[in-house]
Write an enzyme that holds these catalytic residues in place. Structure first.
Site, mmCIF file in Angstrom:
data_model
loop_
_atom_site.group_PDB
_atom_site.id
_atom_site.type_symbol
_atom_site.label_atom_id
_atom_site.label_comp_id
_atom_site.label_asym_id
_atom_site.label_seq_id
_atom_site.Cartn_x
_atom_site.Cartn_y
_atom_site.Cartn_z
ATOM 1 N N ASP A 177 4.150 -80.782 3.922
ATOM 2 C CA ASP A 177 2.898 -80.183 3.470
ATOM 3 C C ASP A 177 3.148 -78.760 2.974
ATOM 4 O OD1 ASP A 177 1.650 -82.480 4.346
ATOM 5 O OD2 ASP A 177 1.067 -81.613 6.281
HETATM 6 N N1 URA Z 1 3.663 -84.303 9.326
HETATM 7 C C1 URA Z 1 2.698 -83.471 8.901
HETATM 8 O O1 URA Z 1 1.578 -83.512 9.389
HETATM 9 N N2 URA Z 1 3.000 -82.585 7.949
HETATM 10 C C2 URA Z 1 4.231 -82.479 7.388
HETATM 11 O O2 URA Z 1 4.451 -81.631 6.522
HETATM 12 C C3 URA Z 1 5.228 -83.341 7.846
HETATM 13 C C4 URA Z 1 4.914 -84.256 8.819
#
Ligand code: URA
Length: 241
Positions: free
Chosen positions: A102
């Site tokens: 993310d």
């Molecule tokens: N899980 C998440 O919630 N975000 C990420 O960036 C990676 C795994």
């Protein structure tokens, strides 16, 4: 191999541009300007220079990036800086991230042009382990741990696969998962009535985030790391956890 293929495999420019550049005398082999695109080169022995810069033949390349927050895991984006933008001075234009983190997540991200390796690491059936350090809003307790270890309902058809939990502090854990659903870690913590306030990936399969790297920095994988990723059928960990 043909000279134009040697250069185009490394994505220095398009094949048609390279043909023009070769014709125009921008390419030398062993210090001699070559004007024929089909000139045969030995990628292990000959010294090829494009626009005066020596080119080492590497069909596939592998970089470990310490992804900083605020950057998106994509090859291009209209609004945000991408992880590929951070690797601009590699001279390659064919890199892509293996999976996604993310925008507000930081940590280990592999970038390559090797589609087969990427596919093998991401294929759901391979269950490659991903380890995340999670800072949490609320204190973490045993019932949350047990639920995560058994699998939780995050609104998908099936519960999540059993995860591993290591306590790192009152509000901090390391969570190992073997799936890669959208926002999976955040949704898993929500499912146990907690909340991720900061997320960092520190391992993928046997590949550990290099502690020497600062956010935004990257380096090439070592030959050992590449061999380990290529040989690990299920991406299982070979050394320290
Ligand atoms: N899980 C998440 O919630 N975000 C990420 O960036 C990676 C795994």
């Amino acid at each position: 191999m043909r000279l134009d293929k040697f250069l185009s495999d490394m994505k220095y420019a398009t094949r048609s541009q390279l043909k023009k550049d070769i014709r125009n005398g921008l390419v030398s082999v062993n210090n001699e300007i070559i004007h024929q695109s089909d000139y045969p080169v030995n990628e292990n022995r000959d010294v090829v220079c494009y626009k005066g810069v020596p080119c080492v033949y590497e069909k596939y390349v592998y970089y470990m990036l310490y992804k900083p927050t605020g950057v998106v895991s994509a090859t291009e984006d209209k609004k945000d800086k991408t992880v590929v933008d951070l690797l601009k001075d590699t001279g390659r234009n064919d890199l892509f991230p293996v999976g996604r983190l993310d925008k507000d997540t930081e940590g280990l991200l592999l970038l390559t042009n090797d589609g087969e390796l990427a596919h093998n690491l991401l294929a759901p059936g391979r269950h490659v382990e991903k380890v995340y350090e999670c800072s949490l809003k609320k204190p973490f307790d045993v019932s949350q741990q047990e639920a995560l270890e058994q699998g939780v309902d995050i609104g998908e058809k099936k519960r999540t696969l059993p995860a591993k939990v290591v306590l790192l502090g009152e509000k901090k854990i390391a969570l190992t998962i073997t799936e890669g659903k959208f926002h999976q870690v955040k949704r898993m913590l929500q499912a146990v009535d907690n909340e991720v306030v900061f997320l960092k990936r520190v391992r993928m399969g046997g590949l550990h985030l290099d502690e020497e790297l600062k956010p935004g920095a990257y380096r090439k994988l070592t030959a050992e790391e590449i061999a380990m990723l290529q040989s690990s059928k299920e991406g299982k960990v070979h050394k320290k956890c």
